[in-house]
Design a protein around this motif. Structure first.
Motif, mmCIF file in Angstrom:
data_model
loop_
_atom_site.group_PDB
_atom_site.id
_atom_site.type_symbol
_atom_site.label_atom_id
_atom_site.label_comp_id
_atom_site.label_asym_id
_atom_site.label_seq_id
_atom_site.Cartn_x
_atom_site.Cartn_y
_atom_site.Cartn_z
ATOM 1 N N TRP A 159 -20.323 -43.945 17.246
ATOM 2 C CA TRP A 159 -19.638 -45.195 17.565
ATOM 3 C C TRP A 159 -18.220 -44.987 18.099
ATOM 4 O O TRP A 159 -17.536 -45.932 18.480
ATOM 5 C CB TRP A 159 -19.575 -46.116 16.347
ATOM 6 N N GLN B 138 -11.835 -51.133 19.351
ATOM 7 C CA GLN B 138 -13.208 -51.189 18.877
ATOM 8 C C GLN B 138 -13.466 -50.130 17.806
ATOM 9 O O GLN B 138 -14.131 -50.393 16.794
ATOM 10 C CB GLN B 138 -14.183 -51.000 20.046
ATOM 11 N N ASP B 139 -12.936 -48.927 18.028
ATOM 12 C CA ASP B 139 -13.132 -47.851 17.051
ATOM 13 C C ASP B 139 -12.465 -48.187 15.728
ATOM 14 O O ASP B 139 -13.036 -47.971 14.658
ATOM 15 C CB ASP B 139 -12.565 -46.533 17.592
ATOM 16 N N LYS C 64 -14.114 -51.772 9.098
ATOM 17 C CA LYS C 64 -15.291 -52.419 8.512
ATOM 18 C C LYS C 64 -15.855 -51.572 7.374
ATOM 19 O O LYS C 64 -16.217 -52.085 6.315
ATOM 20 C CB LYS C 64 -16.346 -52.639 9.594
ATOM 21 N N GLN C 65 -15.941 -50.266 7.595
ATOM 22 C CA GLN C 65 -16.431 -49.384 6.542
ATOM 23 C C GLN C 65 -15.454 -49.336 5.371
ATOM 24 O O GLN C 65 -15.853 -49.283 4.205
ATOM 25 C CB GLN C 65 -16.648 -47.973 7.113
ATOM 26 N N GLN D 189 -14.406 -50.699 13.704
ATOM 27 C CA GLN D 189 -15.556 -50.111 13.012
ATOM 28 C C GLN D 189 -15.099 -49.337 11.776
ATOM 29 O O GLN D 189 -15.716 -49.415 10.707
ATOM 30 C CB GLN D 189 -16.306 -49.177 13.960
ATOM 31 N N ASN E 93 -28.183 -49.293 4.623
ATOM 32 C CA ASN E 93 -27.159 -49.927 5.450
ATOM 33 C C ASN E 93 -25.921 -50.344 4.662
ATOM 34 O O ASN E 93 -24.925 -50.791 5.225
ATOM 35 C CB ASN E 93 -27.743 -51.134 6.187
#
Length: 707
Positions: free
Chosen positions: A429, A571-572, A578-579, A575, A701
Motif C-alpha cells: 500500500w 494516502q500512505d 488507520k492501523q 493507511q 482483517n
C-alpha cells in the motif's frame, strides 16, 4: 520498551522506569499446533531438553492459549512469585537487574579492598560508595550539608534574585525523545541534542517541571483515588519539612501545595508531551522575553550557564509561558518555601535517616505501594549507576560481558534489521517515494551493542569519601556541564544514552540509532545456551521493538538524518494512521481495574513497536533456519518456543498502586497486555491452533499489520 526506554516495570520508587514492560481448558503444546485434547498435559520441566530456553515450570497448562496466552505462558509464575517487600513490582527485568546488581556488588567489593590513585575512576567509585553507605555519618551531619543551598533560598529578596536561583538550579535531568522522561522537580528541565526542527544544530531543549508528584493529573483529576493521594501529599510536604527541622511547616506546606497546583495547571498533558509534532518550536532569546514574561531571563540564563545561547528548543512552549507567568504572579515566600521543599525531597536519600524514610513513605509506599525501602548497599549501587555509570559500566563489561555474546547479538541485530527492510519492501500500500525514504532510514540506522565506543571522562567530578550530599550535588552539576558542552557542536550519532549495565534498550530518533546495553543481554532476555527460537522471541523482539520505534507514530516523523520531516504521501500516512487507530482501540479494551483501562492512544508508540518488532524478529528467526525445519524441543515447536519466549519476557506482577500509576501516566502498557501483541501475528494462530470463539481471537482483517 522505552524509548524510548523499556519501562523496566517500576522496580522501585526511583530505579527502573518502564521496557520497560486465564482460561481453564487443559491443553497441550505439541510439535506443530496446540492440541485441544483435555486429557493431554504440557511437558514437564524435567522432560524438556536442554536448550529450550523457556521456563516450562512457570507456565500454566490449564490455560488455553487462545483464551489467555499470558496465563498460559506465565500462569504458574504468577501464582507462586511474590513481589519483594522493597519493590513495587517484579518480573523478567528484575531477574536480569538482580544478576547485574550481584556482579556490581562483586566489583565494588574488590574496589574497596584496594587502594587507588587519587583522581582515578576507581577512587571515585570507592569514595562515593563509602560516603553513601555511611548512614551514621549522614545522620551525625544532620542538615548541615544542605545548609548552603537552603541559605541561598532564604536570601532571595525579590523576583530578580528568584530568577537567578531558578536558573542556577537548572539541570540536564529530562529526556523527552529517548526515555520519555519529562519529570524534574526544578521549574524547568534541560535536554541537549539536535533540535526537532533544526537538523544539524544541537540545542538545549526547555521542558516543564516543578511538581513533586509524577504529573499534572495527580493534582487536577477528580478521580477519588487521585484526590486521596493529593490529601496524602499535602500531609507529606508538611511532614518532610518537619523531619528536616524547618519551622512553621504547616503554613509552608499549604503555600507549597497551592503553588504546585497552579504549576500543574500550566503543564501540558502527558499525551501532548509525547506528541513531537507539538514540541518542535524553536525560540530565540528575544522570544523568551516576549512570549514568556515573568522571569528575568537575562539573570536566569546567566546563572544557568546559558547566557550566550541565542536559540532554544521550546519543547513545552505553552508551559514555559505559563510557568514564567507564575514566577511573577505567585508570592515570593511561596517560591522560597517551594525551593526548600524540593531541594530536600530530591536529595532525601543523602540526608538524615528521618528525612530519607519520610520521603520513601510517600514516594515509595503511597505512590507505588512498596512496603519497604531497599537496603542501603543496594541503593548505593543504583546511585553509582546514576552518577558514575560509565566508570562502573566499563568495569562491568570487562568482567561480565564476553566478546562472544556481543558477536552473537550483533549478528541477530543485523538479521532483524534485514528482515525489517524486507518487510518494508513487501508493503503493497506504500507509494514508491515513501518506501524509498523508509528504506533509507533502515539502511542508515546506527546500532550499539553492549557498550559505547567512547567512555565518559569524570576527571572534573570531585568525590568526597565523607559527604554523600555533596557527591550527589556535584554529580548533577558534572552531568549538566557534560550536556551543555554539546551545544553548537555536530551531533554524535554514536552517543550512548544508557550505561552498559542497565537492563534496558533505547531508540534514539534524532540520531537514528539504537543502544542495546550489556545489562539486558543476559537471561531471561538472551541465553547463549538456548535455541535460537527462544532468543529471537525474547531479545530478538526487544531488538525488533527498538528498530520499529524508528517507524512508530512518533518515529515515523523523522527521516534518515534524524530531522523531523514529513516524508509520507497523504494516502500512505492515512493507511498508517488507520492501523494505529485499530491498535489503540485494541489496547483500550484492556482493563486491569473496573474503573481504569489502558490508554491505547498514550501507549500507541510502544504498541506499534511491539507489533512491528515481533513481526520482524519472527521473520529473522525463520531466515536464520536457512530453509531447515525448526527442531521440536521439549514437545514445543520452534514457533511455540518463539512466542512463549516473547510472552515470558513480559512476565509482570505489580502492586495495585504501581499498576494504577503505570496505566494512568506511562507510555508503556503493563507487561501482561504487551504479551498479547501475539494476537496480531498470523503465525501465532497456527502455532497454537487458535480458533474463532477463543477469547483472544481476532479475525484476519482485524489483526493490525504495521510495517
Amino acid at each position: 520498551m522505552s524509548d524510548r526506554l523499556l519501562p523496566l516495570l517500576l522496580l522501585s520508587a526511583s530505579v527502573l522506569t518502564g521496557l520497560s514492560a486465564c482460561g481453564d481448558q487443559s491443553t497441550e503444546a505439541t510439535g506443530g499446533k496446540h492440541a485441544a485434547n483435555p486429557e493431554q498435559a504440557m511437558p514437564s520441566a524435567e522432560s524438556a531438553q536442554a536448550g529450550i530456553g523457556i521456563n516450562v515450570a512457570g507456565m500454566n497448562p490449564a490455560a488455553k492459549p487462545g483464551d489467555d496466552f499470558y496465563a498460559y505462558a506465565n500462569g504458574q509464575w504468577m501464582q507462586t512469585t511474590e513481589i519483594p517487600a522493597d519493590r513495587s513490582s517484579t518480573g523478567s527485568f528484575l531477574v536480569a537487574f538482580e544478576a547485574t546488581e550481584k556482579h556490581n556488588r562483586e566489583l565494588i567489593k574488590d574496589l574497596l579492598a584496594s587502594a587507588h590513585p587519587e583522581g582515578s575512576d576507581e577512587a571515585r567509585i570507592a569514595d562515593f560508595y563509602k560516603a553513601y553507605i555511611d548512614v551514621a555519618a549522614i545522620d551525625a551531619a544532620g542538615m548541615q550539608p544542605a545548609q548552603a543551598d537552603l541559605a541561598r533560598f532564604a536570601a532571595i529578596k525579590d523576583k530578580h534574585e528568584l530568577s537567578a536561583v531558578l536558573g542556577a538550579n537548572l539541570r540536564a535531568d529530562v529526556d523527552p525523545l529517548n526515555a520519555t522522561d519529562f519529570y524534574t522537580e526544578n521549574l524547568f528541565g534541560i535536554f541537549v541534542t539536535q533540535g526537532l526542527a533544526t537538523p544539524g544544530t544541537v540545542l538545549p531543549y526547555i521542558l516543564q517541571g516543578g511538581l513533586g508528584m509524577p504529573e499534572r493529573e495527580y493534582y487536577l483529576s477528580d478521580d477519588p483515588k487521585m484526590m486521596e493521594i493529593r490529601t496524602q501529599y499535602r500531609a507529606f510536604i508538611e511532614k518532610l519539612l518537619e523531619s528536616a527541622g524547618i519551622d512553621d511547616a504547616a503554613a509552608k506546606a499549604e503555600r507549597i501545595f497551592a503553588l504546585e497546583t497552579q504549576i500543574a495547571k500550566a503543564h501540558a498533558s502527558r499525551a501532548d508531551s509525547e506528541d513531537f509534532s507539538k514540541s518542535s518550536g524553536v525560540w530565540s532569546r528575544e522570544d523568551l522575553e516576549a512570549k514568556a514574561p515573568g522571569i528575568d531571563w537575562a539573570l536566569f540564563l546567566e546563572a544557568a550557564h546559558l547566557g550566550q545561547q541565542d536559540k532554544f528548543a521550546a519543547y513545552h512552549a505553552n508551559a514555559i509561558t505559563g510557568l514564567s507567568a507564575l514566577v511573577a504572579s505567585e508570592p515570593l515566600d511561596a517560591w522560597k518555601d517551594w525551593l526548600v521543599f524540593h531541594q530536600i525531597n530530591s536529595h532525601a536519600h543523602v540526608l538524615p535517616s528521618k528525612v530519607d524514610q519520610t520521603a520513601f513513605d510517600f514516594n515509595g509506599t503511597t505512590l507505588s505501594g512498596t512496603p519497604e525501602q531497599r537496603s542501603r548497599d543496594k541503593r548505593a549501587l543504583s546511585a553509582l549507576d546514576e552518577y558514575l555509570g560509565d566508570a562502573v559500566g566499563r568495569a562491568y563489561v570487562e568482567h561480565y560481558f564476553p566478546a562472544s555474546a556481543k558477536a552473537e547479538v550483533s549478528a541477530m541485530v543485523d538479521n532483524i534489521v534485514t528482515a525489517f527492510g524486507k518487510r518494508v519492501e513487501a508493503i503493497d500500500w506504500m507509494a514508491p517515494a515513501t518506501k524509498k525514504e523508509a528504506l533509507a532510514k533502515v539502511d542508515s540506522i546506527v546500532v550499539g551493542v553492549g557498550y559505547p565506543d567512547k567512555w565518559r571522562d569524570y576527571s572534573s567530578y570531585r568525590v568526597d569519601a565523607h559527604n554523600a550530599y555533596a557527591n550527589v550535588v556535584n554529580g548533577e552539576k558534572v552531568e549538566y556541564a557534560h550536556q551543555l558542552a554539546k551545544i553548537g557542536k555536530p551531533m554524535d550519532k554514536g552517543e550512548w544514552w544508557m550505561t552498559p549495565q542497565v537492563v534496558n534498550a533505547v531508540n534514539l530518533p534524532v540520531q537514528n540509532a539504537l543502544n542495546f546495553p550489556a545489562g539486558i543481554l543476559q537471561p531471561p532476555f538472551f541465553d547463549a545456551k538456548a535455541d535460537p527460537a527462544y532468543n529471537y522471541g525474547a531479545i530478538g523482539a526487544v531488538i525488533g521493538h527498538e528498530i520499529s520505534h524508528s517507524f512508530d507514530n512518533n518515529g515515523a516523523a523523522f527521516d534518515a538524518t534524524g530531522a523531523m520531516r514529513n516524508w509520507w504521501t497523504p494516502q500512505d500516512f492515512a493507511q498508517f494512521a488507520k492501523q494505529g487507530d485499530a491498535l489503540a482501540a485494541q489496547f483500550d479494551a484492556y482493563a486491569p481495574f473496573p474503573d481504569l483501562h489502558v490508554n491505547g492512544r498514550l501507549t500507541l508508540g510502544e504498541n506499534i513497536a511491539d507489533v512491528a518488532g515481533l513481526s520482524a524478529a519472527y521473520d529473522a528467526y525463520h531466515a536464520s533456519l536457512n530453509g531447515k525445519p525448526a527442531p521440536v524441543i521439549g514437545g514445543f515447536s520452534g514457533d511455540q518456543r518463539f512466542f512463549i519466549g516473547f510472552a515470558q519476557t513480559w512476565a509482570t506482577k505489580m502492586r495495585d498502586a504501581a499498576l494504577r500509576a503505570r496505566v494512568a501516566t506511562d507510555g508503556h502498557a503493563p507487561g501482561m497486555y504487551r504479551a498479547l501483541t501475539v494476537r496480531n501475528l498470523d503465525a501465532w494462530y497456527e502455532a497454537f491452533n487458535v480458533q474463532p470463539g477463543d477469547k483472544l481471537y481476532l479475525a484476519p482483517n482485524e489483526r493490525v499489520k504495521i510495517w
